[in-house]
Design an enzyme around this catalytic site. Structure first.
Site, PDB file in Angstrom:
ATOM      1  N   SER A 167       0.823  -1.213   0.000  1.00  0.00           N
ATOM      2  CA  SER A 167       0.000   0.000   0.000  1.00  0.00           C
ATOM      3  C   SER A 167       0.859   1.265   0.000  1.00  0.00           C
ATOM      4  O   SER A 167       1.536   1.530  -0.970  1.00  0.00           O
ATOM      5  CB  SER A 167      -0.959  -0.033   1.186  1.00  0.00           C
ATOM      6  OG  SER A 167      -1.864   1.030   1.098  1.00  0.00           O
ATOM      7  N   ASP A 175      -2.765   6.185  -3.290  1.00  0.00           N
ATOM      8  CA  ASP A 175      -1.628   5.534  -2.625  1.00  0.00           C
ATOM      9  C   ASP A 175      -1.012   4.543  -3.622  1.00  0.00           C
ATOM     10  O   ASP A 175      -1.382   4.544  -4.805  1.00  0.00           O
ATOM     11  CB  ASP A 175      -2.073   4.860  -1.314  1.00  0.00           C
ATOM     12  CG  ASP A 175      -3.081   3.747  -1.554  1.00  0.00           C
ATOM     13  OD1 ASP A 175      -3.656   3.692  -2.664  1.00  0.00           O
ATOM     14  OD2 ASP A 175      -3.292   2.934  -0.647  1.00  0.00           O
ATOM     15  N   ASP A 226      -1.382   1.366  -4.168  1.00  0.00           N
ATOM     16  CA  ASP A 226      -2.190   0.288  -4.752  1.00  0.00           C
ATOM     17  C   ASP A 226      -3.603   0.729  -5.130  1.00  0.00           C
ATOM     18  O   ASP A 226      -4.434  -0.101  -5.518  1.00  0.00           O
ATOM     19  CB  ASP A 226      -2.248  -0.928  -3.820  1.00  0.00           C
ATOM     20  CG  ASP A 226      -2.962  -0.620  -2.521  1.00  0.00           C
ATOM     21  OD1 ASP A 226      -2.717   0.455  -1.950  1.00  0.00           O
ATOM     22  OD2 ASP A 226      -3.784  -1.449  -2.077  1.00  0.00           O
ATOM     23  N   ASP A 261      -6.328   1.739  -3.569  1.00  0.00           N
ATOM     24  CA  ASP A 261      -7.577   1.620  -2.799  1.00  0.00           C
ATOM     25  C   ASP A 261      -7.897   2.933  -2.085  1.00  0.00           C
ATOM     26  O   ASP A 261      -9.017   3.156  -1.663  1.00  0.00           O
ATOM     27  CB  ASP A 261      -7.569   0.435  -1.815  1.00  0.00           C
ATOM     28  CG  ASP A 261      -6.491   0.536  -0.758  1.00  0.00           C
ATOM     29  OD1 ASP A 261      -5.525   1.317  -0.952  1.00  0.00           O
ATOM     30  OD2 ASP A 261      -6.596  -0.156   0.271  1.00  0.00           O
TER      31      ASP A 261
HETATM   32 MG    MG Z   1      -3.710   0.981  -0.088  1.00  0.00          MG
END
Ligand code: MG
Length: 451
Positions: free
Chosen positions: A98, A236, A238, A240
């Protein structure tokens, strides 16, 4: 409940050199195959320098355990969650840390419906990795790998689910992470003029640290002003998470964004919205005004509570879950939803926010707190706060202690589940009240932690 050893609040994260090793990934792959007991597993990875290596080890483990793998390669976490559900897979996994620093990596797991693994799922997997030997398939029942281009169907599904009625000028900052492969393309296809920054993949994160917090987004704020954009968006590593900057280049508080969408998700009287213990009372207020009800949970637990309460919307700061699209946090879908909302409202974003969401002064600070001191510290803090906050309406103790005053202001002190830290968060009706609550909190922390 048992305490997790390998997993943090959600997923596993840590340095590749010592914790998140290929050996661990191999075992996790075998453990996951045992846990789901057949079917296929969708696997993705982020753009970190170690992700390809770890991904190969993980896939080898899944195959050794007898499950097939659908390898979607570089893709954001929400795309992995979506694909897991769409392909009727048994589970999904993404190699990602992340927003952690570049030397770290990790993994996050998703259920067949696209929801992140719960504590129970993670404990079952941990037990297989640490104690039991995961199942090994025989030579004639090993899994196989199929590659699948998951990004086009994900983009198409979002385009079907939102309606952006006019084009905007948008600056997108993908932190050199995997959202670079999706968000700029999606927004262009939605009719926007997109200015990208940090939107080529680079596991060294040359542009900025991957956490989308205001102190990392100075370049984005400046660029929004310089190019005269309607909005700026930052992900961020990744994808999400999302953070948003208004047309004046000002950071929109994570909680204000949550409140904005939470209120709009309420369609019927009594609809439930789930949020974590550390967010603004403004969320409760706007949700109540729309006829809904807010349920608060411990940090990292909002997915489970969403199911339990049949919630229409859930979120933590920066992580928003739209039930209508799927039970996962989705920074890419949020980007599209925000543009849809702006095209309906036909006002500058700063006005939409200031008109819809009350703004109260908030404050948060972290303190070092060794793991062995945490239980005693929280016990002492609890009685101190109950004695000193005053005018208490109610007390929430699902994750630390949050004392709510009758007028809506509050003070939360909790200890981290993953790091040797304590954190204080508070919100006052006025700057003076925030200052008063801060002093109470600081005195408690000084008294019981000596800092
Ligand atoms: Mg993340």
């Amino acid at each position: 409940m048992r305490v997790k050893e390998l997993f943090g609040t959600r997923g596993i994260r840590g340095p590749v050199a010592t914790k998140v090793t290929p050996e661990l990934m191999l075992r996790l792959g075998m453990a996951l195959a045992s846990h789901v007991d057949g079917g296929k597993v969708v696997v993705a990875r982020d753009a970190r320098t170690s992700s390809e290596m770890l991904c190969h080890a993980f896939i080898a483990g899944v195959l050794a355990g007898g499950c097939n793998v659908v390898d979607i390669g570089l893709a954001p976490s929400p795309c992995l969650a979506f694909t897991t559900r769409e392909l009727s897979a048994s589970a999904g996994a993404i190699i990602t840390a992340s927003h952690n620093p570049p030397p770290d990596n990790g993994i996050a797991f998703y259920r067949d419906d696209g929801m992140e693994f719960t504590d129970e799922d993670e404990l079952a997997l941990e037990e297989l990795v640490l104690k039991k030997a995961p199942k090994r398939a025989t030579w004639d029942s090993l899994g196989s790998v199929e590659r699948y281009n998951a990004i086009p169907p994900y983009i198409e599904a979002i385009k079907k689910a939102v309606k952006v009625r006019r084009g905007f000028k948008v600056v997108v900052d993908c932190a050199n992470g995997v959202a670079s492969l999706v968000t700029p393309i999606l927004l262009r296809e939605l009719g926007c003029k997109v200015v990208t920054m940090n939107s080529h993949l680079d596991g060294h994160f040359p542009g900025r640290p991957a956490e989308p917090q205001p102190w990392n987004l100075g370049d984005l704020m400046r660029t929004v002003r310089e190019v005269g954009a309607d909005v700026g968006m930052a992900h961020d590593g990744d994808g999400d998470r999302i953070a948003v900057v208004d047309e004046q280049g000002n950071f929109i508080k994570h909680d204000a964004l949550l409140a904005l969408f939470a209120a709009r998700a309420v369609r019927r009287k009594g609809d439930v919205v789930v949020t974590s213990i550390n967010t603004s009372v403004a969320i409760e207020e706007v949700v109540a005004k729309a006829g809904g009800k807010t349920v608060r949970t411990a940090l990292g637990d909002f997915h489970v509570a969403m199911l339990e309460h049949g919630a229409v919307f859930a979120g933590e700061p920066g992580k928003l879950v739209f039930k209508e699209f799927g039970p996962w946090a989705d920074g890419v879908f949020t980007a599209a939803k925000l543009l849809e909302l702006m095209s309906i409202e036909r006002k500058p974003l700063s006005e939409i926010i200031s008109f819809s969401v009350p703004d109260y002064p908030m404050y948060s600070q972290d303190f070092a707190c060794p793991d062995e001191k945490k239980v005693e510290f929280m016990r002492s803090v609890r009685s101190y706060l109950l004695d000193h906050v005053g005018d208490v309406r109610d007390v929430l103790e699902i994750d630390g202690i949050r004392v709510n005053r009758r007028n809506g202001s509050w003070l939360l002190i909790r200890v981290s589940g993953t790091e040797p830290k304590a954190r204080m968060v508070l919100e006052g009706r006025t700057a003076e009240e925030a200052e008063e609550l801060k002093e109470i909190g600081l005195k408690a922390i000084k008294k019981f932690l000596g800092c």
